[in-house]
Scaffold this motif. Structure first.
Motif, PDB file in Angstrom:
ATOM      1  N   ALA A  59     -27.824 -25.866 -18.196  1.00 52.93           N
ATOM      2  CA  ALA A  59     -28.716 -26.607 -17.301  1.00 52.93           C
ATOM      3  C   ALA A  59     -28.548 -26.222 -15.839  1.00 52.93           C
ATOM      4  N   SER A  60     -27.492 -25.518 -15.494  1.00 55.20           N
ATOM      5  CA  SER A  60     -27.262 -25.129 -14.096  1.00 55.20           C
ATOM      6  C   SER A  60     -27.987 -23.839 -13.714  1.00 55.20           C
ATOM      7  N   THR A  61     -28.714 -23.235 -14.648  1.00 56.25           N
ATOM      8  CA  THR A  61     -29.377 -21.970 -14.365  1.00 56.25           C
ATOM      9  C   THR A  61     -30.402 -22.103 -13.239  1.00 56.25           C
ATOM     10  N   ARG A  62     -30.575 -21.012 -12.497  1.00 57.47           N
ATOM     11  CA  ARG A  62     -31.598 -20.955 -11.455  1.00 57.47           C
ATOM     12  C   ARG A  62     -32.912 -20.409 -11.986  1.00 57.47           C
ATOM     13  N   ALA A  63     -32.928 -19.977 -13.229  1.00 56.99           N
ATOM     14  CA  ALA A  63     -34.101 -19.293 -13.778  1.00 56.99           C
ATOM     15  C   ALA A  63     -35.295 -20.234 -13.924  1.00 56.99           C
ATOM     16  N   ASP A  64     -36.426 -19.797 -13.404  1.00 58.66           N
ATOM     17  CA  ASP A  64     -37.717 -20.425 -13.712  1.00 58.66           C
ATOM     18  C   ASP A  64     -38.400 -19.662 -14.846  1.00 58.66           C
ATOM     19  N   VAL A  65     -38.274 -18.332 -14.785  1.00 63.16           N
ATOM     20  CA  VAL A  65     -38.866 -17.457 -15.800  1.00 63.16           C
ATOM     21  C   VAL A  65     -37.779 -16.575 -16.390  1.00 63.16           C
ATOM     22  N   ILE A  66     -37.823 -16.393 -17.696  1.00 67.64           N
ATOM     23  CA  ILE A  66     -36.924 -15.481 -18.397  1.00 67.64           C
ATOM     24  C   ILE A  66     -37.770 -14.286 -18.830  1.00 67.64           C
ATOM     25  N   LEU A  67     -37.470 -13.122 -18.303  1.00 71.84           N
ATOM     26  CA  LEU A  67     -38.296 -11.935 -18.512  1.00 71.84           C
ATOM     27  C   LEU A  67     -37.441 -10.803 -19.064  1.00 71.84           C
ATOM     28  N   GLY A  68     -37.669 -10.414 -20.322  1.00 75.90           N
ATOM     29  CA  GLY A  68     -36.954  -9.260 -20.843  1.00 75.90           C
ATOM     30  C   GLY A  68     -36.155  -9.484 -22.108  1.00 75.90           C
ATOM     31  N   LEU A  69     -36.218 -10.685 -22.688  1.00 73.95           N
ATOM     32  CA  LEU A  69     -35.748 -10.812 -24.066  1.00 73.95           C
ATOM     33  C   LEU A  69     -36.769 -10.098 -24.943  1.00 73.95           C
ATOM     34  N   ILE A  87     -40.886 -19.551 -20.036  1.00 71.41           N
ATOM     35  CA  ILE A  87     -40.519 -20.494 -18.988  1.00 71.41           C
ATOM     36  C   ILE A  87     -39.177 -21.125 -19.352  1.00 71.41           C
ATOM     37  N   SER A  88     -38.246 -21.078 -18.429  1.00 65.68           N
ATOM     38  CA  SER A  88     -36.923 -21.654 -18.668  1.00 65.68           C
ATOM     39  C   SER A  88     -37.032 -23.151 -18.944  1.00 65.68           C
ATOM     40  N   ARG A  89     -36.198 -23.634 -19.839  1.00 64.92           N
ATOM     41  CA  ARG A  89     -36.144 -25.074 -20.122  1.00 64.92           C
ATOM     42  C   ARG A  89     -35.854 -25.871 -18.862  1.00 64.92           C
ATOM     43  N   HIS A  90     -35.123 -25.269 -17.932  1.00 63.80           N
ATOM     44  CA  HIS A  90     -34.693 -25.971 -16.726  1.00 63.80           C
ATOM     45  C   HIS A  90     -35.433 -25.487 -15.475  1.00 63.80           C
ATOM     46  N   ARG A 128     -34.513 -19.836 -28.678  1.00 63.34           N
ATOM     47  CA  ARG A 128     -35.124 -21.123 -29.006  1.00 63.34           C
ATOM     48  C   ARG A 128     -34.083 -22.081 -29.572  1.00 63.34           C
ATOM     49  N   SER A 129     -33.199 -21.561 -30.420  1.00 63.44           N
ATOM     50  CA  SER A 129     -32.177 -22.425 -31.023  1.00 63.44           C
ATOM     51  C   SER A 129     -31.194 -22.948 -29.983  1.00 63.44           C
ATOM     52  N   LEU A 130     -31.017 -22.188 -28.880  1.00 67.54           N
ATOM     53  CA  LEU A 130     -30.134 -22.604 -27.794  1.00 67.54           C
ATOM     54  C   LEU A 130     -30.839 -23.512 -26.789  1.00 67.54           C
ATOM     55  N   ASP A 131     -32.112 -23.808 -27.045  1.00 69.71           N
ATOM     56  CA  ASP A 131     -32.912 -24.685 -26.189  1.00 69.71           C
ATOM     57  C   ASP A 131     -33.014 -24.134 -24.758  1.00 69.71           C
ATOM     58  N   LEU A 132     -33.245 -22.828 -24.656  1.00 71.14           N
ATOM     59  CA  LEU A 132     -33.301 -22.179 -23.344  1.00 71.14           C
ATOM     60  C   LEU A 132     -34.708 -22.136 -22.763  1.00 71.14           C
ATOM     61  N   VAL A 133     -35.725 -22.410 -23.586  1.00 71.69           N
ATOM     62  CA  VAL A 133     -37.103 -22.229 -23.134  1.00 71.69           C
ATOM     63  C   VAL A 133     -37.931 -23.473 -23.445  1.00 71.69           C
ATOM     64  N   GLN A 134     -39.137 -23.492 -22.879  1.00 65.88           N
ATOM     65  CA  GLN A 134     -40.082 -24.570 -23.139  1.00 65.88           C
ATOM     66  C   GLN A 134     -41.461 -23.969 -23.385  1.00 65.88           C
ATOM     67  N   PRO A 135     -42.383 -24.722 -24.002  1.00 67.74           N
ATOM     68  CA  PRO A 135     -43.717 -24.178 -24.291  1.00 67.74           C
ATOM     69  C   PRO A 135     -44.418 -23.679 -23.030  1.00 67.74           C
ATOM     70  N   HIS A 136     -45.094 -22.540 -23.167  1.00 66.65           N
ATOM     71  CA  HIS A 136     -45.784 -21.966 -22.007  1.00 66.65           C
ATOM     72  C   HIS A 136     -47.088 -22.679 -21.677  1.00 66.65           C
ATOM     73  N   GLY A 137     -47.688 -23.360 -22.646  1.00 66.31           N
ATOM     74  CA  GLY A 137     -48.892 -24.138 -22.375  1.00 66.31           C
ATOM     75  C   GLY A 137     -50.147 -23.319 -22.157  1.00 66.31           C
ATOM     76  N   LEU A 138     -50.117 -22.036 -22.424  1.00 63.78           N
ATOM     77  CA  LEU A 138     -51.284 -21.178 -22.219  1.00 63.78           C
ATOM     78  C   LEU A 138     -52.063 -21.027 -23.521  1.00 63.78           C
ATOM     79  N   GLU A 139     -53.354 -20.827 -23.395  1.00 62.18           N
ATOM     80  CA  GLU A 139     -54.209 -20.642 -24.562  1.00 62.18           C
ATOM     81  C   GLU A 139     -54.193 -19.173 -24.963  1.00 62.18           C
ATOM     82  N   LEU A 140     -53.648 -18.884 -26.132  1.00 63.24           N
ATOM     83  CA  LEU A 140     -53.482 -17.497 -26.556  1.00 63.24           C
ATOM     84  C   LEU A 140     -54.814 -16.774 -26.729  1.00 63.24           C
ATOM     85  N   GLN A 141     -55.862 -17.529 -27.060  1.00 58.97           N
ATOM     86  CA  GLN A 141     -57.163 -16.892 -27.251  1.00 58.97           C
ATOM     87  C   GLN A 141     -57.765 -16.389 -25.941  1.00 58.97           C
TER      88      GLN A 141
END
Length: 342
Positions: free
Chosen positions: A88-98, A264-267, A107-120
């Motif tokens: 939870a102390s991470t400064r990351a807003d975006v995680i780029l490069g996994l 998008i980072s969970r935090h 996902r299992s480590l709860d590091l990210v959250q839904p992006h909320g964008l429409e894939l279509q």
């Protein structure tokens, strides 16, 4: 005008000019201080002087009225490890490069959250069949062994490479996504006999590096016959260096595909801005930058590519699903460590 009057006016004009300059500087610093700052964690080759980072930053900042800050690590797996430690102390807003081999672990480590964008809304290439609610692809490619055509006669299969006396450099699967790609490649082809295949490769290995940049640099310095990289690497040499000397060996058994992703980072402290950045990565502007700076393939249709990309090998994809990799990854790493340490 008296000398005294002249000096007084000159003094006043000088002070006025200084005041105007000071006011402008204060306003400028104030603007920078109040601008939204988006912090993006990524890998070092993305932010290198020849990578896409600077162009992506300039193009995004031109439309977002924000500041984009990169924090870079050696490679994609190192990025995951850093995020795991920071929590939870991470400064990351975006995680780029996994990549797609790491998304289930992230996902299992709860590091990210839904992006909320429409894939279509994005014209993804059909071969990707992308449906993920948390991660978005920004480029993709196929792993390959690169060789110098002026000094090395290429082999046509991974089996032939292991049976040859060619020297090899690859990356550590514990810290590097290409290294992890080789882990998947070996397991897909050798199954229960993978440990023996690793032991065979150990005899030919010059070194195992933490990340891609170090491995490729050593190869270019002539330290090995082959280096683990991408089928797109020859396009760099052809476009930037105007040479077709370096080529990718096409293996009859197939090649693993890597899809690089952003999330998008969970935090995240800038969730909305992070979503805007993810959408920007899928814009025509960004998708035209990435192939000729990150030397990977665009994930959307209709992107014009330099002619050199038409000369690349077109491999058959082999490997496992992200879920299968997540379930077996640690066991495969233990198997690799045991085999190469004998």
């Amino acid at each position: 005008m008296t000398r005294a009057t002249f000096m007084l006016k000159s003094c006043f004009s000088g002070k006025l000019a200084s005041w105007v300059l000071l006011t402008a500087l204060i306003f400028s610093f104030s603007t920078l201080a109040t601008a939204d700052r988006l912090t993006v964690y990524t890998y070092s080759s993305f932010t290198s002087e020849w990578g896409p980072g600077a162009q992506i930053k300039e193009a995004f900042e031109a439309q977002c009225a924000c500041q984009l800050e990169y924090i870079s690590l050696d490679d994609g797996v190192s990025l995951l490890n850093r995020l795991r430690l920071e929590g939870a102390s991470t400064r990351a807003d975006v995680i780029l490069g996994l990549d797609d081999a790491l998304i289930e672990e992230a996902r299992s480590l709860d590091l990210v959250q839904p992006h909320g964008l429409e894939l279509q809304d994005f014209n993804f290439k059909s071969e990707l069949a992308w449906q993920d609610k948390d991660f978005l692809p920004f480029d993709f490619g196929y792993f390959a062994f690169i060789y110098d055509s002026e000094t090395t006669q290429p082999v046509s299969s991974l089996a032939a490479l292991l049976e040859s006396d060619a020297s090899v450099i690859y990356q550590d699967p514990r810290t590097s996504t290409p290294g992890q790609g080789l882990l998947v490649w070996m397991k897909a082809l050798y199954g229960d006999e993978t440990a023996d295949a690793w032991s065979q490769l150990r005899q030919q290995t010059v070194t195992v590096t933490k990340g891609w940049s170090e491995a490729y640099s050593l190869f270019l310095e002539g330290e090995a016959d082959y280096v683990l990289s991408y089928t797109t690497s020859p396009a760099y040499h052809q476009i930037v260096e105007e040479t077709d000397r370096y080529q990718a060996a096409k293996f009859s058994e197939g090649h693993p595909r890597q899809i690089e992703v952003a999330a998008i980072s969970r935090h995240a402290k800038q969730k909305e801005l992070a979503g805007d950045f993810l959408a920007f990565l899928l814009s025509e502007t960004a998708q035209e930058i990435l192939p000729v700076t990150n030397w990977m393939l665009p994930v959307i249709e209709g992107v014009d590519l330099p002619e050199a990309f038409g000369d690349l090998i077109q491999p058959q994809a082999v490997g496992f699903t992200p879920e299968q990799i997540h379930q077996q990854r640690q066991q495969w790493i233990r198997e690799w460590r045991s085999a190469v340490s004998r």
